[in-house]
Write a protein that holds these residues in place. Structure first.
Motif, PDB file in Angstrom:
ATOM      1  N   THR A   1      37.425  42.089  47.546  1.00 35.46           N
ATOM      2  CA  THR A   1      37.892  42.706  48.763  1.00 35.46           C
ATOM      3  C   THR A   1      37.340  41.705  49.987  1.00 35.46           C
ATOM      4  OG1 THR A   1      37.576  44.878  47.826  1.00 35.46           O
ATOM      5  CG2 THR A   1      37.750  44.847  50.041  1.00 35.46           C
TER       6      THR A   1
ATOM      7  N   THR B   1      48.738  36.213  52.885  1.00 39.48           N
ATOM      8  CA  THR B   1      48.879  37.411  52.474  1.00 39.48           C
ATOM      9  C   THR B   1      48.978  37.437  50.836  1.00 39.48           C
ATOM     10  OG1 THR B   1      51.307  37.434  52.708  1.00 39.48           O
ATOM     11  CG2 THR B   1      50.050  38.645  54.328  1.00 39.48           C
TER      12      THR B   1
ATOM     13  N   LYS C   1      39.468  38.680  49.807  1.00 38.86           N
ATOM     14  CA  LYS C   1      40.914  38.739  50.378  1.00 38.86           C
ATOM     15  C   LYS C   1      40.828  38.907  51.929  1.00 38.86           C
ATOM     16  CE  LYS C   1      42.492  40.463  46.047  1.00 38.86           C
ATOM     17  NZ  LYS C   1      43.102  41.697  45.356  1.00 38.86           N
ATOM     18  N   ALA C   2      40.037  39.706  52.374  1.00 37.67           N
ATOM     19  CA  ALA C   2      39.994  39.892  53.706  1.00 37.67           C
ATOM     20  C   ALA C   2      39.694  38.689  54.785  1.00 37.67           C
ATOM     21  CB  ALA C   2      38.674  40.877  54.212  1.00 37.67           C
TER      22      ALA C   2
ATOM     23  N   GLN D   1      42.808  36.745  54.709  1.00 36.43           N
ATOM     24  CA  GLN D   1      43.700  37.101  55.625  1.00 36.43           C
ATOM     25  C   GLN D   1      43.441  36.860  56.870  1.00 36.43           C
ATOM     26  OE1 GLN D   1      43.875  41.243  54.038  1.00 36.43           O
ATOM     27  NE2 GLN D   1      45.304  40.471  52.402  1.00 36.43           N
ATOM     28  N   LYS D   2      42.139  37.169  57.325  1.00 37.32           N
ATOM     29  CA  LYS D   2      41.516  36.963  58.728  1.00 37.32           C
ATOM     30  C   LYS D   2      41.818  35.507  59.160  1.00 37.32           C
ATOM     31  CE  LYS D   2      37.718  37.492  61.537  1.00 37.32           C
ATOM     32  NZ  LYS D   2      36.355  38.005  61.717  1.00 37.32           N
TER      33      LYS D   2
END
Length: 64
Positions: free
Chosen positions: A50, A63, A53-54, A57-58
């Motif tokens: 998690t 994506t 992935k965050a 993405q940031k």
């Protein structure tokens, strides 16, 4: 870490990533029912996924 622990970690990583076939997944799930350390490791790996992935993405605007 002994070879057996490394082998188990590989399976747990693959389980969290959804990369196991049905038989392997079933065996890992059986392990999780009886081994609290394995359950804790899976929880940690899910949290790590998690966070990764965050971060992607940031920072990378990717994506998945």
């Amino acid at each position: 870490m002994d070879p057996e622990e490394r082998s188990e970690d590989v399976l747990l990583f693959a389980y969290v990533d959804g990369e196991l076939d049905e038989d392997q997944r079933r065996r890992v799930e059986e392990l999780l029912t009886r081994d609290p350390n394995a359950r804790q490791r899976v929880a940690q790996l899910r949290e790590l996924n998690t966070l990764l992935k965050a971060a992607y993405q940031k920072d990378g605007n990717e994506t998945a």
